[in-house]
Design a protein around this motif. Structure first.
Motif, PDB file in Angstrom:
ATOM      1  N   TRP A 140       2.022   6.983   7.557  1.00 38.21           N
ATOM      2  CA  TRP A 140       1.527   5.682   7.129  1.00 38.21           C
ATOM      3  C   TRP A 140       0.712   4.995   8.228  1.00 38.21           C
ATOM      4  O   TRP A 140       0.408   3.815   8.133  1.00 38.21           O
ATOM      5  N   ALA A 141       0.351   5.725   9.268  1.00 41.39           N
ATOM      6  CA  ALA A 141      -0.275   5.092  10.428  1.00 41.39           C
ATOM      7  C   ALA A 141      -1.711   4.638  10.159  1.00 41.39           C
ATOM      8  O   ALA A 141      -2.215   3.749  10.838  1.00 41.39           O
ATOM      9  N   ALA A 164      10.211   0.456  10.013  1.00 43.31           N
ATOM     10  CA  ALA A 164       9.259   0.841  11.055  1.00 43.31           C
ATOM     11  C   ALA A 164       8.594   2.178  10.746  1.00 43.31           C
ATOM     12  O   ALA A 164       7.418   2.387  11.046  1.00 43.31           O
ATOM     13  N   GLU A 165       9.348   3.087  10.118  1.00 44.62           N
ATOM     14  CA  GLU A 165       8.808   4.409   9.813  1.00 44.62           C
ATOM     15  C   GLU A 165       8.139   4.459   8.447  1.00 44.62           C
ATOM     16  O   GLU A 165       7.660   5.514   8.022  1.00 44.62           O
ATOM     17  N   GLY A 166       8.119   3.344   7.724  1.00 44.27           N
ATOM     18  CA  GLY A 166       7.491   3.324   6.404  1.00 44.27           C
ATOM     19  C   GLY A 166       8.454   3.746   5.306  1.00 44.27           C
ATOM     20  O   GLY A 166       9.619   4.091   5.568  1.00 44.27           O
ATOM     21  N   VAL A 197       0.843  -1.201   0.000  1.00 43.12           N
ATOM     22  CA  VAL A 197       0.000   0.000   0.000  1.00 43.12           C
ATOM     23  C   VAL A 197       0.879   1.252   0.000  1.00 43.12           C
ATOM     24  O   VAL A 197       0.640   2.205  -0.752  1.00 43.12           O
ATOM     25  N   GLN A 198       1.912   1.250   0.844  1.00 40.80           N
ATOM     26  CA  GLN A 198       2.831   2.388   0.882  1.00 40.80           C
ATOM     27  C   GLN A 198       3.497   2.599  -0.478  1.00 40.80           C
ATOM     28  O   GLN A 198       3.608   3.724  -0.981  1.00 40.80           O
ATOM     29  N   TRP A 199       3.935   1.494  -1.064  1.00 42.57           N
ATOM     30  CA  TRP A 199       4.594   1.565  -2.368  1.00 42.57           C
ATOM     31  C   TRP A 199       3.637   2.108  -3.439  1.00 42.57           C
ATOM     32  O   TRP A 199       4.020   2.934  -4.276  1.00 42.57           O
TER      33      TRP A 199
END
Length: 256
Positions: A168-169, A223-225, A147-149
């Protein structure tokens, strides 16, 4: 800070020149000009070039593009050396050992020696990665990384809201699972299509290229995306695809 900026900018200009050398081998001159212009001046490249900590990404892409150029010239030893140099620039650029052979396969310039070397390197890296980080594997985490990508890729098409620190939370669990399922199905379709045609289209190459790039983060998610500089290795293929597509569309319109 000007010294750091000059070095980073010089590396980006070097990558632009290397992309031009490769592009001239695979697309027309107008398409190559469009592709290189997009790569050099796209706003999403700002973090990769201006952020000093992104220098390994600049160096890693230099090595990958050198590997592609060596493939085009038939310099197989140079291609292998470029892959190893990319890994030394940044650990996640070990994917160069897959990307360069993938390019050779797509271009029809495959060689048995490159095949053997690539398979050996991929097997070694896969075993090492799973042995070292296998405990971090999580299916849901993989979906979240995808999803982030995907959201980062949208910034390439619509560069609005660029920032050094994305939030990204708020990625729903259901969305993560859905994206993972769609990706698996899409890859299965592309894999079947790849075997059925002599030379897969640009979009198929770009999709496989993207999956190879993101693979290390599926095993070891940050961890931070993800950040915008993680797109830097993807932008050459996106730019080539855009250049080829736009020039083809123009040719079709003129013909019509």
């Amino acid at each position: 800070p000007w010294g750091y900026r000059v070095v980073n900018l010089a590396l980006h200009l070097l990558n632009t020149w290397l992309l031009w050398l490769v592009a001239r081998r695979v697309v027309s001159v107008p398409a190559a000009v469009l592709a290189v212009g997009l790569f050099a001046l796209h706003p999403v490249q700002t973090e990769s070039v201006a952020y000093i900590s992104s220098r390994p990404d600049l160096l890693g892409l230099t090595c990958v593009l050198l590997g592609l150029w060596c493939v085009e010239r038939g310099w197989w030893i140079g291609a292998v050396v470029a892959c190893l140099a990319a890994f030394l620039a940044k650990e996640t650029f070990a994917v160069a050992c897959v990307l360069v052979p993938l390019w050779a396969l797509w271009r029809g310039r495959w060689s048995e020696s490159l095949e053997a070397g690539a398979l050996w390197l991929m097997a070694t890296l896969a075993v090492w990665g799973l042995w070292t980080y296998g405990g971090l594997l999580s299916i849901e985490a993989m979906g979240r990384v995808l999803v982030q990508w995907g959201r980062l890729l949208l910034l390439w098409f619509l560069p609005i809201g660029l920032t050094i620190d994305h939030d990204w939370a708020l990625i729903p669990t259901g969305l993560a699972w859905a994206v993972l399922a769609i990706t698996v199905v899409a890859l299965a379709i592309v894999a079947l299509g790849w075997l059925m045609v002599e030379r897969p289209p640009w979009w198929a190459l770009a999709l496989v290229w993207a999956v190879v790039i993101i693979a290390p983060r599926l095993v070891v998610p940050l961890a931070e995306g993800l950040h915008e500089h993680h797109l830097y290795l993807m932008t050459p293929i996106l730019s080539l695809c855009a250049g080829a597509w736009m020039t083809n569309q123009r040719t079709e319109n003129l013909t019509t």
